[in-house]
Design a protein around this motif. Structure first.
Motif, PDB file in Angstrom:
ATOM      1  N   LEU A  26       0.809  -1.218   0.000  1.00 16.24           N
ATOM      2  CA  LEU A  26       0.000   0.000   0.000  1.00 16.24           C
ATOM      3  C   LEU A  26       0.844   1.271   0.000  1.00 16.24           C
ATOM      4  N   SER A  27       2.168   1.125  -0.074  1.00 17.27           N
ATOM      5  CA  SER A  27       3.020   2.294   0.102  1.00 17.27           C
ATOM      6  C   SER A  27       2.890   3.316  -1.025  1.00 17.27           C
ATOM      7  N   GLY A  28       2.309   2.914  -2.156  1.00 18.40           N
ATOM      8  CA  GLY A  28       2.050   3.869  -3.222  1.00 18.40           C
ATOM      9  C   GLY A  28       0.791   4.683  -2.988  1.00 18.40           C
ATOM     10  N   VAL A  29       0.030   4.308  -1.973  1.00 15.06           N
ATOM     11  CA  VAL A  29      -1.238   4.983  -1.673  1.00 15.06           C
ATOM     12  C   VAL A  29      -1.145   5.792  -0.384  1.00 15.06           C
ATOM     13  N   ILE A  30      -0.551   5.193   0.653  1.00 17.07           N
ATOM     14  CA  ILE A  30      -0.392   5.869   1.940  1.00 17.07           C
ATOM     15  C   ILE A  30       1.033   5.628   2.436  1.00 17.07           C
ATOM     16  N   ASP A  31       1.503   6.537   3.292  1.00 14.66           N
ATOM     17  CA  ASP A  31       2.862   6.420   3.814  1.00 14.66           C
ATOM     18  C   ASP A  31       2.971   5.356   4.898  1.00 14.66           C
ATOM     19  N   ASP A  32       1.906   5.191   5.684  1.00  6.85           N
ATOM     20  CA  ASP A  32       1.944   4.262   6.808  1.00  6.85           C
ATOM     21  C   ASP A  32       0.515   4.006   7.261  1.00  6.85           C
ATOM     22  N   ILE A  33       0.353   3.079   8.181  1.00  5.52           N
ATOM     23  CA  ILE A  33      -0.950   2.851   8.808  1.00  5.52           C
ATOM     24  C   ILE A  33      -0.822   3.344  10.247  1.00  5.52           C
ATOM     25  N   GLY A  34      -1.221   4.575  10.448  1.00  5.10           N
ATOM     26  CA  GLY A  34      -1.140   5.212  11.751  1.00  5.10           C
ATOM     27  C   GLY A  34      -2.469   5.834  12.127  1.00  5.10           C
ATOM     28  N   PRO A  35      -2.490   6.665  13.149  1.00  2.00           N
ATOM     29  CA  PRO A  35      -3.749   7.258  13.614  1.00  2.00           C
ATOM     30  C   PRO A  35      -4.559   7.945  12.519  1.00  2.00           C
ATOM     31  N   GLU A  36      -3.873   8.591  11.567  1.00  5.20           N
ATOM     32  CA  GLU A  36      -4.593   9.333  10.521  1.00  5.20           C
ATOM     33  C   GLU A  36      -5.343   8.422   9.556  1.00  5.20           C
ATOM     34  N   GLN A  37      -4.958   7.157   9.485  1.00  2.00           N
ATOM     35  CA  GLN A  37      -5.583   6.227   8.543  1.00  2.00           C
ATOM     36  C   GLN A  37      -6.674   5.363   9.180  1.00  2.00           C
ATOM     37  N   LEU A  38      -7.065   5.637  10.424  1.00  2.00           N
ATOM     38  CA  LEU A  38      -7.956   4.744  11.152  1.00  2.00           C
ATOM     39  C   LEU A  38      -9.390   5.242  11.297  1.00  2.00           C
ATOM     40  N   SER A  39      -9.683   6.432  10.830  1.00  2.00           N
ATOM     41  CA  SER A  39     -11.066   6.929  10.896  1.00  2.00           C
ATOM     42  C   SER A  39     -11.929   6.168   9.899  1.00  2.00           C
ATOM     43  N   ASP A  40     -13.238   6.201  10.101  1.00  2.00           N
ATOM     44  CA  ASP A  40     -14.145   5.528   9.170  1.00  2.00           C
ATOM     45  C   ASP A  40     -13.968   6.077   7.745  1.00  2.00           C
ATOM     46  N   LYS A  41     -13.792   7.392   7.628  1.00  2.00           N
ATOM     47  CA  LYS A  41     -13.631   8.007   6.315  1.00  2.00           C
ATOM     48  C   LYS A  41     -12.371   7.498   5.626  1.00  2.00           C
ATOM     49  N   ALA A  42     -11.258   7.457   6.360  1.00  2.00           N
ATOM     50  CA  ALA A  42      -9.996   7.001   5.779  1.00  2.00           C
ATOM     51  C   ALA A  42     -10.054   5.521   5.414  1.00  2.00           C
ATOM     52  N   LEU A  43     -10.696   4.721   6.260  1.00  2.00           N
ATOM     53  CA  LEU A  43     -10.796   3.293   5.981  1.00  2.00           C
ATOM     54  C   LEU A  43     -11.718   3.013   4.794  1.00  2.00           C
ATOM     55  N   ARG A  44     -12.777   3.783   4.670  1.00  2.00           N
ATOM     56  CA  ARG A  44     -13.658   3.620   3.492  1.00  2.00           C
ATOM     57  C   ARG A  44     -12.893   3.906   2.206  1.00  2.00           C
ATOM     58  N   LYS A  45     -12.049   4.920   2.242  1.00  3.85           N
ATOM     59  CA  LYS A  45     -11.252   5.266   1.063  1.00  3.85           C
ATOM     60  C   LYS A  45     -10.335   4.112   0.682  1.00  3.85           C
ATOM     61  N   LEU A  46      -9.705   3.497   1.683  1.00  9.02           N
ATOM     62  CA  LEU A  46      -8.832   2.361   1.406  1.00  9.02           C
ATOM     63  C   LEU A  46      -9.619   1.162   0.892  1.00  9.02           C
ATOM     64  N   SER A  47     -10.837   0.992   1.404  1.00  9.47           N
ATOM     65  CA  SER A  47     -11.636  -0.172   1.019  1.00  9.47           C
ATOM     66  C   SER A  47     -12.069  -0.121  -0.439  1.00  9.47           C
ATOM     67  N   ARG A  48     -12.040   1.056  -1.041  1.00 14.52           N
ATOM     68  CA  ARG A  48     -12.448   1.190  -2.444  1.00 14.52           C
ATOM     69  C   ARG A  48     -11.346   0.774  -3.407  1.00 14.52           C
ATOM     70  N   ILE A  49     -10.156   0.559  -2.894  1.00 16.92           N
ATOM     71  CA  ILE A  49      -9.037   0.161  -3.739  1.00 16.92           C
ATOM     72  C   ILE A  49      -9.195  -1.304  -4.138  1.00 16.92           C
TER      73      ILE A  49
END
Length: 283
Positions: A26-49
């Motif tokens: 996933l490194s081409g999409v996000i830098d890491d899986i940290g606090p900023e990537q754990l909200s429902d909005k951020a997770l929904r965005k990842l789930s669309r990949i």
């Protein structure tokens, strides 16, 4: 989704496990899986990949802690009826809360290093909860929406330090490597009944712990709500929710970990950990 952080310690990259069990980068999409990537909005965005659009990772890389920059590592003690019974202790009226040092965090399959002078290091398979959005004085009914997902935790504990060194549980809980987490974070939408998950732990191939989260005294929403009264829970905080019966300290005779032992533990749908037990090493 099953989100992971893979690679050498301190150099982990973000990834996910696809439906075929393959690791995708996933490194081409996000830098890491940290606090900023754990909200429902951020997770929904990842789930669309589409996972197939992501590069497959070759080999069998190390799995690190699936969440970066964990702020708090919180434990709940004596939270299974059968565990309270085996310890011959009364069922708690309120959750028993302790802290595990974030320096105890390690990857799911990293070695567990016995604390210096340890004589009574014990095992504890536990359901881990990862907070996704800030929770402060939330109700039981609201608690679940603050959870990003779930994972396996081994709440390794030095019982002498915990129980015989002044009554402070934290001393037996926070030793280096005493907090394996992972191998992955399973997002909340894929864990339909966190109150009906089977747990197990083996030492050297012998089953030591067998249980189900159905036996919990305090449910996950109750725990999140309760903790949020006393501290603000932030994205990335990890909660270990208690262990089923079968710990070494309750066995007759007592059985503790020693150099050369091998642990295998897991939770249905959340993956498996494997750890060699090694002696103390000065870094």
């Amino acid at each position: 989704m099953k989100l992971v952080r893979y690679g050498r310690p301190g150099k982990e990259k973000p990834g996910l496990i696809d439906d075929e069990g393959k690791l995708r980068d996933l490194s081409g999409v996000i830098d890491d899986i940290g606090p900023e990537q754990l909200s429902d909005k951020a997770l929904r965005k990842l789930s669309r990949i589409e996972p197939a659009s992501l590069p497959a990772v070759r080999g069998n890389p190390r799995m690190g802690v699936p969440v970066a920059r964990v702020g708090k590592f919180i434990g709940i003690g004596l939270n299974y009826h059968e565990h309270a019974r085996e310890m011959d202790l009364p069922v708690p009226k309120e959750p028993i809360v302790f802290m595990k040092a974030v320096t105890s965090l390690s990857g799911a399959d990293d070695p567990v290093m016995l604390a210096k002078g340890s004589r009574k290091t014990d095992w504890e398979v536990e359901l881990g909860v990862v907070i996704g959005t800030r929770a402060r004085h939330v109700s039981v009914e609201e608690a679940e929406k603050h959870i990003a997902g779930y994972c396996v935790v081994n709440d390794v504990t030095e019982r002498e330090y915990q129980l015989e060194r002044g009554g402070q549980w934290d001393k037996g809980k926070g030793c280096d490597t005493y907090g394996p987490v992972g191998p992955w974070l399973v997002t909340r939408d894929e864990v339909y009944r966190p109150d009906r998950l089977d747990l197990y732990l083996e030492v050297n191939g012998k089953r030591m712990q067998t249980g189900s989260t159905e036996d919990m005294i305090f449910s996950v929403p109750q725990i999140v709500s309760y903790l949020s009264r006393f501290m603000t829970l932030e994205p990335g905080d990890v909660i270990a929710t208690g262990t089923p019966p079968g710990v070494g300290n309750a066995r007759k005779p007592k059985r503790f970990l020693k150099k050369g032992d091998f642990m295998r533990l897991g939770i249905a749908g959340l993956g498996e950990q494997q750890q060699d037990v090694i002696s103390f090493q000065q870094y």
